[in-house]
Scaffold this motif. Sequence first.
Motif, short mmCIF file in Angstrom:
data_model
loop_
_atom_site.label_atom_id
_atom_site.label_comp_id
_atom_site.label_asym_id
_atom_site.label_seq_id
_atom_site.Cartn_x
_atom_site.Cartn_y
_atom_site.Cartn_z
N LEU A 181 0.75 -1.23 0.17
CA LEU A 181 -0.10 -0.14 0.08
C LEU A 181 0.88 1.03 -0.01
O LEU A 181 0.61 2.20 -0.52
N ARG A 182 1.89 1.27 0.76
CA ARG A 182 2.81 2.44 0.68
C ARG A 182 3.40 2.70 -0.49
O ARG A 182 3.86 3.98 -0.70
N ALA A 183 3.34 1.94 -1.46
CA ALA A 183 3.90 2.23 -2.67
C ALA A 183 2.96 3.31 -3.43
O ALA A 183 3.35 3.84 -4.25
N SER A 184 1.88 3.37 -2.90
CA SER A 184 0.79 4.39 -3.37
C SER A 184 0.75 5.55 -2.70
O SER A 184 0.11 6.62 -2.94
N ILE A 185 1.76 5.69 -1.81
CA ILE A 185 1.82 6.81 -1.13
C ILE A 185 3.10 7.41 -0.95
O ILE A 185 4.01 6.90 -0.69
N GLY A 186 3.27 8.67 -1.47
CA GLY A 186 4.35 9.36 -1.79
C GLY A 186 4.59 10.38 -0.45
O GLY A 186 3.54 11.06 -0.01
N TYR A 187 5.70 10.23 0.21
CA TYR A 187 6.02 10.94 1.30
C TYR A 187 7.33 11.98 1.18
O TYR A 187 8.35 11.62 0.94
N ILE A 188 6.93 13.12 1.36
CA ILE A 188 7.94 14.41 1.21
C ILE A 188 8.33 14.77 2.66
O ILE A 188 7.26 14.94 3.53
N PHE A 189 9.68 14.85 2.82
CA PHE A 189 10.14 15.21 4.38
C PHE A 189 10.84 16.40 4.18
O PHE A 189 11.33 17.07 3.21
N GLN A 190 10.69 17.25 5.42
CA GLN A 190 11.40 18.64 5.49
C GLN A 190 12.87 18.45 4.88
O GLN A 190 13.35 19.54 4.42
N GLN A 191 13.58 17.42 5.21
CA GLN A 191 14.98 17.62 4.86
C GLN A 191 15.34 16.78 3.73
O GLN A 191 16.27 15.92 3.54
N PHE A 192 14.29 16.17 2.84
CA PHE A 192 14.20 15.71 1.56
C PHE A 192 14.36 14.38 1.41
O PHE A 192 14.01 13.58 0.61
N ASN A 193 15.29 13.74 2.29
CA ASN A 193 15.76 12.39 2.36
C ASN A 193 16.08 11.85 0.88
O ASN A 193 15.76 10.76 0.57
N LEU A 194 17.05 12.57 0.51
CA LEU A 194 17.81 11.79 -0.76
C LEU A 194 19.03 11.35 -0.29
O LEU A 194 19.45 11.43 0.80
N VAL A 195 19.56 10.39 -1.24
CA VAL A 195 21.08 10.06 -0.92
C VAL A 195 21.69 10.92 -1.90
O VAL A 195 22.05 10.75 -2.89
N GLY A 196 22.57 11.49 -0.98
CA GLY A 196 23.52 12.48 -1.48
C GLY A 196 24.53 12.28 -2.21
O GLY A 196 24.85 12.88 -3.14
N ARG A 197 25.12 11.00 -2.27
CA ARG A 197 26.35 10.59 -3.08
C ARG A 197 25.91 10.26 -4.40
O ARG A 197 26.52 9.79 -5.19
N MET A 198 24.45 9.81 -4.50
CA MET A 198 23.90 9.23 -5.69
C MET A 198 23.29 10.52 -6.65
O MET A 198 23.23 11.43 -6.21
N SER A 199 23.37 9.77 -7.92
CA SER A 199 22.92 10.90 -8.82
C SER A 199 21.47 11.47 -8.33
O SER A 199 20.49 10.47 -8.12
N VAL A 200 20.95 12.44 -9.13
CA VAL A 200 19.53 12.92 -9.17
C VAL A 200 18.64 11.78 -9.77
O VAL A 200 17.69 11.55 -9.13
N LEU A 201 19.03 11.50 -10.98
CA LEU A 201 18.21 10.49 -11.65
C LEU A 201 18.07 9.33 -10.84
O LEU A 201 16.98 8.65 -10.78
N ASN A 202 19.28 8.72 -10.15
CA ASN A 202 19.08 7.41 -9.57
C ASN A 202 18.07 7.53 -8.13
O ASN A 202 17.37 6.58 -7.68
N ASN A 203 18.41 8.94 -7.65
CA ASN A 203 17.35 9.01 -6.59
C ASN A 203 15.88 9.07 -6.73
O ASN A 203 15.16 8.50 -6.26
N VAL A 204 15.78 9.75 -8.11
CA VAL A 204 14.34 9.81 -8.57
C VAL A 204 13.75 8.18 -8.99
O VAL A 204 12.85 7.88 -8.64
N LEU A 205 14.69 7.48 -9.46
CA LEU A 205 14.35 5.94 -9.75
C LEU A 205 13.93 5.25 -8.50
O LEU A 205 13.15 4.31 -8.68
N MET A 206 14.71 5.83 -7.42
CA MET A 206 14.29 5.01 -6.31
C MET A 206 12.51 4.98 -5.99
O MET A 206 12.03 4.18 -5.29
N GLY A 207 11.96 5.76 -6.67
CA GLY A 207 10.49 5.73 -6.84
C GLY A 207 9.85 4.74 -7.22
O GLY A 207 8.78 4.32 -6.92
N ARG A 208 10.74 3.90 -8.13
CA ARG A 208 10.11 2.90 -8.76
C ARG A 208 10.08 1.61 -7.79
O ARG A 208 9.54 0.43 -8.09
#
Length: 290
Positions: free
Chosen positions: A97-124
């Motif tokens: 069910l969580r796959a249908s819920i996008g969660y946006i955090f104050q501190q973004f929760n990206l993986v800083g050393r990864m590329s922007v594209l790979n961070n976005v792909l994490m959504g898959r």
Amino acid sequence: MQTVIHVQSLNKSFGGKQALFNLGLTVDAGEMVALIGPSGSGKSTLLRHLSGLACGDRGLSRSRRPATSDAGQAGAVHILNRCVQSSGRLDPDVRRLRASIGYIFQQFNLVGRMSVLNNVLMGRLGRLPRWRGTLGLFTAEDRELAMASLERVGLADRAWQRASTLSGGQQQRVAIARALTQQAELILADEPIASLDPESARKVMDILRDINETDGKTVVVTLHQVDYAARYCGRVIALKSGRIHFDGAVDALTGPFLNELYGGDLDASLMLPESRMPRAPRRALDLVAA
Ligand SMILES: Nc1ncnc2c1ncn2[C@@H]1O[C@H](COP(=O)(O)OP(=O)(O)O)[C@@H](O)[C@H]1O
Ligand SMILES: [Mg+2]
């Protein structure tokens, strides 16, 4: 109208201290709701319960429940008509069910050393069979979707850059692109603009509004800056000390209402000077200044 969020009798205690009191609320598909209230009123706790990141109290049996108190009720949360939790237990299927819920955090929760594209792909990841996710084998369609999402938030030209090299506002837009790539039906955003300058905050809120209006996705956003709630959301839910203090149209955000809600905590950041409020309709300014 499809109900996207349904919360019944949700109670949550940390140790002996109760943080949420018998909360009940419903949000329909396509709504954009601001969740406001003083610091510590339970906004983040509520969002975490909606996504199944936290579990409510089990509830006492009827005989042990105090007759005069909100405490002790067994609560439930349903999202998209599927059970997230009930009676203090997460549904076994909550990950799906969580796959249908996008969660946006104050501190973004990206993986800083990864590329922007790979961070976005994490959504898959939540949408892939486990073996493909762990091997990092994203399909061409996944990549196309990720690039289209980056395009949408205005960052396609940054796809190959390390996420940590972007500004805060850009990182938050990457986090939104990740939720778009996830094809989430519901977006929960917890103070998404609290760390951003006004111009970046406006861009982030504009994108959230666009996702709401253009794609019809349901958005619930906690906001410290009440003027943004007035400008971007049709409906406001105000929490105070773990209870719903108000739930209704954004027009309620008058000066006296805010004074009562925030008491002495109403700080100056809630009322940005007019010169720093881009594209504010007159009405929203009047509401906050009233
Ligand atoms: N993990 C936790 N452990 C103990 N107390 C917590 C925890 N999370 C939240 N609380 C308490 O629950 C209340 C609501 O917190 P929170 O949901 O973070 O408020 P808000 O997001 O509105 O600022 C506060 O009193 C806070 O101290
Ligand atoms: Mg919070």
